[in-house]
Scaffold this motif. Structure first.
Motif, short mmCIF file in Angstrom:
data_model
loop_
_atom_site.label_atom_id
_atom_site.label_comp_id
_atom_site.label_asym_id
_atom_site.label_seq_id
_atom_site.Cartn_x
_atom_site.Cartn_y
_atom_site.Cartn_z
N PRO A 296 0.82 -1.23 0.00
CA PRO A 296 0.00 0.00 0.00
C PRO A 296 0.85 1.27 0.00
CG PRO A 296 -0.84 -1.56 1.60
CD PRO A 296 0.49 -2.09 1.16
N ILE A 297 1.98 1.23 0.70
CA ILE A 297 2.87 2.40 0.71
C ILE A 297 3.44 2.62 -0.68
CG2 ILE A 297 5.00 3.36 1.68
CD1 ILE A 297 4.45 1.78 4.23
N ALA A 298 3.88 1.54 -1.33
CA ALA A 298 4.47 1.66 -2.68
C ALA A 298 3.43 2.16 -3.68
CB ALA A 298 5.03 0.31 -3.11
N ILE A 299 2.21 1.62 -3.61
CA ILE A 299 1.16 2.06 -4.53
C ILE A 299 0.85 3.54 -4.30
CG2 ILE A 299 -1.29 1.82 -5.10
CD1 ILE A 299 -0.96 -1.20 -4.52
N GLY A 300 0.70 3.92 -3.03
CA GLY A 300 0.44 5.32 -2.70
C GLY A 300 1.57 6.23 -3.12
N PHE A 302 3.92 5.79 -5.64
CA PHE A 302 4.05 5.99 -7.08
C PHE A 302 2.82 6.68 -7.66
CE2 PHE A 302 7.18 2.54 -6.42
CZ PHE A 302 8.28 3.21 -6.93
N TYR A 303 1.64 6.41 -7.13
CA TYR A 303 0.46 7.14 -7.57
C TYR A 303 0.61 8.63 -7.26
CZ TYR A 303 -4.46 8.48 -8.04
OH TYR A 303 -5.63 9.11 -8.42
N SER A 304 1.17 8.92 -6.08
CA SER A 304 1.37 10.32 -5.68
C SER A 304 2.44 11.01 -6.50
CB SER A 304 1.74 10.39 -4.19
OG SER A 304 0.70 9.88 -3.37
N ARG A 305 3.44 10.27 -6.92
CA ARG A 305 4.52 10.86 -7.72
C ARG A 305 4.10 11.05 -9.18
NH1 ARG A 305 9.29 12.68 -5.24
NH2 ARG A 305 10.31 12.25 -7.24
N TRP A 306 3.32 10.11 -9.69
CA TRP A 306 3.02 10.11 -11.12
C TRP A 306 1.68 10.74 -11.48
CZ3 TRP A 306 4.57 4.26 -11.79
CH2 TRP A 306 5.95 4.16 -11.67
N PRO A 309 -0.99 13.54 -5.66
CA PRO A 309 -0.51 13.26 -4.30
C PRO A 309 -1.64 12.86 -3.35
CG PRO A 309 0.48 15.28 -5.13
CD PRO A 309 -0.60 14.91 -6.11
N VAL A 310 -1.51 11.68 -2.76
CA VAL A 310 -2.47 11.19 -1.76
C VAL A 310 -1.76 10.60 -0.54
CG1 VAL A 310 -4.29 10.72 -3.44
CG2 VAL A 310 -2.64 8.92 -2.89
N LEU A 311 -0.47 10.31 -0.69
CA LEU A 311 0.24 9.57 0.36
C LEU A 311 0.61 10.48 1.52
CD1 LEU A 311 1.41 6.81 1.16
CD2 LEU A 311 3.57 7.51 0.11
#
Length: 638
Positions: A296-300, A302-306, A309-311
């Motif tokens: 979940p941290i990794a998904i959050g 990379f989603y936040s970087r690409w 931002p949600v992480l």
């Protein structure tokens, strides 16, 4: 049900009581946070359908918490103690469910050590006290995994599958990251299921998915809004130090707690590996827990970087128990005596750190509203119509909740929401006010420090100043005695200190007057090493330029920038004349708090200057740079 001795239950009940007391202590008297007040305001609905349309869709979370609060207030009075009670209870129950899981899958030692962390770390306390989705999401994620693991690791009984399905649905409706957690370990179940269990498990998955269909339009609407990040959001993408920063935060930001946890980890793994060898089943369980924690941290991340931002730390609280299961797994074979001894050691260290080292109960952990209302009430009571109070918040109703509790209710004189960068009208209005006193209160909405400078042009005396986390209160007067203010850390003046300025022969400086007239694109530049003048990130760099322009179309920019040692610009900000002054002459202000992510202090250069893009004639009458201490807890405690 956990099987154990009478002593075992006494210890467990004692731990749950400690967990409850640490969450419930004085919780009703704490100020409601910005997000809680937002949720409270959105409870004004005539039906569930109206609530979902106007109370859930504008939010960034699924519907369960808002719907529960709506129904809860039908039974109990609308008061902070009842508003937060369910979340206190959910946070406490999470300790118990974690203990059940760890006791069954690893052993009593793992259960004690992990449960102690969840019971007493301030990370879990904060998000158990807030009436937001985190406490519910944590509880239902753990319950879903409890039912899932019972079905896979104990027996294929339909009651465990039903337990998993119901808890999974509640997790889906609590928070999108608890939704993600259930999705991850449910998918992992497909990879390890046998033929006999496949169709009941598939049916449970279909049941969970079908139950979410009514919520899909809300989810799509919320995703389209962009959330806390993106173009109009406040959350920046995470840095590559997120994981280490997160772990430091999770363990109280305390080297004492980190040292104690590392000591316990070294002891239990030394004893375990000395006596045992990790079996294939042990490795499989450990790897799965680490995946549930890190994925979940990794998904959050990379989603936040690409994308958007949600992480942030709050959204990955649902996966942190699986990290605790992993690091304390080696305690599975410890004796009852050793398990409880190490558990007591960790409890004393962590609870002691939370209560005494971090002063948990003497600090606010979110933006303040209640105390702001107290100050406004005191000012209105003491000064009456002679005080003009300005409030900056995300909605008038947030602070209004507390102001309306007075008899008679109190009103601020001016509310500011999402003010744009054009401050000419504000500055002109405040300068024309006849009031002897002016108050400025803000919470959870960034208020430019320059506003205090505008107010002090007519009300120069600071009578009151109080800092909170992401909020402040100020009171200004005209002639009465001020509070003692800290002197500037550093002060540079263009007409008296020349070493940091690139001056030219055009500067006219004598004992009578100072002026510098130029028509080039850039004024002389102030330049200095950041480490020479900045002591802490919350310091504020104040730029003040008194000037006169030759033409009304002239729009000079007062510029602050940070460069690396190679001269590359890392950060650049300007304040334009047209947004502060309507006349040809006056004072430009720029205030910059050194909390920007680009600032590292070492090997960086600060440059300040006037930029004259129109190349018109400007007479600079004064240029001052000061470094002043700012709000030390604006973005949290050390």
């Amino acid at each position: 049900m956990i099987s154990g001795t009478k002593t075992h239950y006494i210890y467990l009940i004692s731990l749950l009581l400690i967990a409850f007391l640490m969450r419930a202590w004085n919780y009703h008297s704490l100020s409601l946070s910005n997000d809680e007040l937002s949720a409270w305001n959105r409870l004004n609905a005539t039906s569930i359908a109206d609530l979902w349309e106007n109370g859930v869709k504008p939010d960034g979370h699924p519907a369960l918490v808002q719907t529960t609060l709506y129904l809860w207030f039908k039974i109990f009075p609308s008061h902070p103690w009842s508003f937060r009670l369910l979340f206190i209870v959910a946070g406490t129950l999470s300790v118990w469910i974690f203990f059940r899981i760890a006791f069954r899958l690893a052993g009593e030692g793992t259960a004690w050590l992990g449960a102690v962390c969840i019971a007493s770390l301030q990370y879990f306390l904060i998000y158990s006290q807030l009436a937001r989705p985190y406490s519910f999401g944590l509880l239902f994620t753990l319950m879903a995994y409890d039912g899932w693991s019972l079905y896979f690791h104990k027996e294929s009984n339909v009651k465990y599958l039903l337990y998993y399905a119901i808890a999974g649905i509640l997790a889906l409706y609590s928070h999108y990251f608890s939704f993600l957690m259930v999705l991850i370990f449910s998918f992992c179940g497909i990879l390890q299921i046998n033929r006999q269990r496949f169709f009941p498990y598939l049916f449970a998955g279909i049941f969970i998915a079908a139950s979410y269909i009514p919520h899909i339009p809300i989810t799509l609407r919320q995703l389209s809004e962009g959330g806390v990040g993106g173009k109009d959001g406040w959350l920046a993408p995470p840095t590559y130090q997120f994981l280490t920063d997160y772990l430091f935060y999770a363990f109280n930001k305390s080297w004492l707690v980190i040292s104690a946890v590392l000591i316990v980890i070294l002891i239990i793994w030394f004893i375990y590996l000395k006596q045992n060898k990790l079996q294939r089943s042990d490795k499989k369980l450990l790897i799965s827990w680490l995946i549930y924690w890190i994925l979940p941290i990794a998904i959050g991340f990379f989603y936040s970087r690409w994308r958007n931002p949600v992480l942030q730390y709050s959204v990955v609280i649902f996966s942190f128990p699986f990290f605790l299961l992993s690091i304390f797994y080696a305690a599975k074979n410890l004796s009852e005596h050793r398990s409880r001894l190490l558990g007591m050691f960790l409890l004393i260290v962590i609870a002691g750190s939370t209560i005494f080292e971090k002063n948990y109960y003497q600090r606010t952990h979110w933006a303040e509203f209640k105390d702001l209302a107290v100050h406004i009430h005191e000012w209105k009571k003491q000064y009456g119509d002679s005080v003009y109070v300005i409030v900056a918040a995300n909605a008038p109703g947030y602070l209004g909740y507390y102001l309306n509790q007075y008899n008679p209710p109190i009103q601020a004189d001016e509310y500011i929401q999402n003010q744009n960068q054009d401050w000419v009208a504000l500055r002109k209005k405040w300068a024309s006010l006849p009031h002897s006193y002016m108050g400025l209160c803000w919470s959870n909405q960034f208020t430019p420090p320059e506003w205090t400078a505008f107010i002090r042009e007519t009300h120069p005396v600071v009578l009151h100043k109080e800092y909170y986390l992401n909020s402040e209160t100020w009171l200004f007067g005209k002639t009465v005695t001020s509070i003692e203010e800290p002197a500037p850390i550093v002060s540079f003046n263009f007409n008296t200190q020349t070493s940091q300025f690139e001056k030219s022969s055009q500067v006219k400086n004598d004992s009578i007057a100072f002026s510098y007239t130029f028509s080039q694109e850039f004024s002389p530049t102030f330049e200095i090493s950041a480490r020479e003048i900045i002591q802490r990130p919350t310091d504020i760099v104040w730029l003040k330029a008194t000037l006169e322009v030759s033409d009304s179309i002239c729009n000079p920019h007062l510029v602050f920038s940070i460069l690396d040692k190679s001269g590359n610009t890392l950060f650049w900000r300007s304040r334009e004349k047209k947004y502060q002054l309507e006349n040809k002459s006056g004072t430009l202000w720029l205030a910059e708090r050194m909390t920007m992510k680009e600032f590292k202090r070492y090997h960086q250069i600060i440059k300040c200057y006037l930029w004259n893009p129109e190349l018109c004639e400007i007479t600079l009458k004064n240029f001052t740079i000061e470094i002043q201490p700012g709000n030390p807890i604006i973005y949290g405690y050390p």
